[in-house]
Design an enzyme around this catalytic site. Structure first.
Site, short mmCIF file in Angstrom:
data_model
loop_
_atom_site.label_atom_id
_atom_site.label_comp_id
_atom_site.label_asym_id
_atom_site.label_seq_id
_atom_site.Cartn_x
_atom_site.Cartn_y
_atom_site.Cartn_z
N HIS A 154 0.81 -1.22 0.00
CA HIS A 154 0.00 0.00 0.00
C HIS A 154 0.84 1.27 0.00
CE1 HIS A 154 0.06 0.98 4.43
NE2 HIS A 154 0.18 -0.31 4.59
N GLU B 97 -5.20 1.59 2.43
CA GLU B 97 -5.09 0.41 3.30
C GLU B 97 -5.35 0.80 4.75
OE1 GLU B 97 -3.30 -2.49 6.06
OE2 GLU B 97 -2.77 -0.40 5.80
N GLU B 98 -4.82 1.94 5.14
CA GLU B 98 -4.85 2.32 6.56
C GLU B 98 -6.26 2.64 7.06
OE1 GLU B 98 -2.50 1.84 8.46
OE2 GLU B 98 -0.60 2.00 7.37
N HIS C 265 3.41 2.72 13.10
CA HIS C 265 2.49 3.86 13.28
C HIS C 265 3.04 4.88 14.26
CE1 HIS C 265 -1.39 2.19 11.29
NE2 HIS C 265 -0.31 1.79 10.66
N ASP D 36 5.82 1.82 6.70
CA ASP D 36 4.51 1.16 6.51
C ASP D 36 3.73 1.97 5.48
OD1 ASP D 36 2.02 -0.01 6.76
OD2 ASP D 36 1.61 0.79 8.75
N ASP E 235 3.69 -6.27 3.68
CA ASP E 235 3.41 -5.18 4.64
C ASP E 235 4.26 -5.43 5.89
OD1 ASP E 235 2.26 -2.91 5.78
OD2 ASP E 235 0.22 -3.49 5.23
ZN ZN Z 1 0.74 -1.19 6.35
CO CO Z 2 -0.27 0.67 8.87
#
Ligand code: ZN
Ligand code: CO
Length: 329
Positions: free
Chosen positions: A60, A190-191, A299, A158, A213
């Site tokens: 992503h 995606e998030e 994150h 990410d 991922d």
């Molecule tokens: Zn991710």
């Molecule tokens: Co993420």
């Protein structure tokens, strides 16, 4: 590879606003793809090869961020989260809006008098003195990628590292060839719940899905009980909160890793999921697996990965995509 990861991770692209990242990726993949297009939601899809079996890999492009919901007269912007934002990562963070304005994140009441952090509504982004930021404007965090030994540290690894691995895989496969029809999807959103991967998988009708991922490691102080280590090699997913990997797919990835002499780890992720969650339930269902890149502090603005893991994930992905595939349950 480090240069490519850095370029992509430093780029601006919260969920729903991936166009700058997509432009960077398109410039890389144009000479490598037999065909490429951008679908209605903004996924960048590249085809390489033409064989009977259709294999979809996905990484992503989007990143977590925020969107302005209210600005008061003093220039303090309240916001709604884009993806999973942790309050502990916010205070003092810098946020960039698309027009280049940098906001600084503050919190209600003096931090020196606080014992604990409030939830997200207690935070604001100071955009005072700038003008040019309004309700509905998305922001992404600012934190350039840096290196410590074999480790890369940055925001949005990410999943820009997954995107970089897909690009490098395309480069290798262009030279090596493949017996399959490969679709490399660089997905949006995606998030916020893998909203891009689902229509992509619908339109491509793959026989097999493989997602790249990050996955959290269990090797930090008082960390989760997980065997996944930073630097321990690709983590072959077995389950997360939205996805049970079919034995046939898991076994395929394990066999390829062992045949190629790539050290690997087995992963059960107890909080979170990936685009694989949506790809597996597209159309009549798609057997789907995931090769995860071990990471710490996901994150946050200092997501940390290991360059040896990145190479090994790339090696494993190429080993899977360049050889005939039999799925044995
Ligand atoms: Zn991710
Ligand atoms: Co993420």
């Amino acid at each position: 590879m480090e240069e490519l990861i850095t370029k992509l991770a430093d780029a601006w692209g919260p969920s729903g606003f991936e166009h700058h990242v997509r432009d960077l990726i398109r410039a890389e993949v144009e000479p490598l793809a037999d065909e490429w297009w951008v679908d209605p939601l903004g996924n960048l899809i590249c085809r390489v090869g033409q064989g009977e079996r259709r294999i979809l890999t996905a990484a992503h492009m989007d990143e977590i961020g925020l969107i302005v919901s209210h600005i008061d007269r003093q220039g303090y912007a309240r916001f709604s989260n884009i993806g999973t934002l942790f309050a502990a990562t916010l205070l003092g963070a810098r946020v960039r809006f698309e027009n280049g304005v940098i906001g600084s994140v503050g919190v209600e009441h003096q931090i020196t008098k606080r014992r604990e952090l409030p939830d997200l509504p207690g935070f604001f982004v100071d955009v005072s003195g700038s003008g040019g930021v309004q309700v509905g404007d998305p922001g992404a965090f600012v934190q350039p990628v840096v290196r410590r030994g074999q480790r890369l540290i940055g925001k949005s690894l990410d999943d820009r590292v997954g995107c970089a691995i897909q690009i490098e895989a395309m480069r290798r496969i262009k030279a090596q060839g493949t017996p399959h029809t490969l679709y490399f999807a660089f997905t949006v959103q995606e998030e916020v719940g893998s909203r891009g991967a689902r229509p992509a998988a619908y339109s491509l009708e793959p026989d097999l899905g493989i997602v790249l991922d990050l996955t959290p490691t269990g090797d930090q102080p008082q960390g989760d009980k997980s065997p996944v280590q930073l630097g321990g090699g690709p983590a072959i997913k077995t389950k997360d909160t939205g996805h049970i990997v079919p034995a046939a797919v898991k076994n395929l990835l394990i066999e390829r890793a062992e045949a190629a002499g790539i050290p690997y780890q087995l992963e059960v992720l107890t909080h979170g999921s990936t685009d694989a969650r949506m790809i597996q339930i597209a159309r009549a269902g798609v057997p789907t697996g995931a090769i995860s890149i071990p990471a710490r502090y996901i994150h946050t603005q200092s997501e940390t990965i290991d360059l040896g893991d990145v190479q090994a994930v790339l090696d494993l992905l190429v080993a899977v995509l360049t050889q005939p595939v039999e799925l044995n349950g």
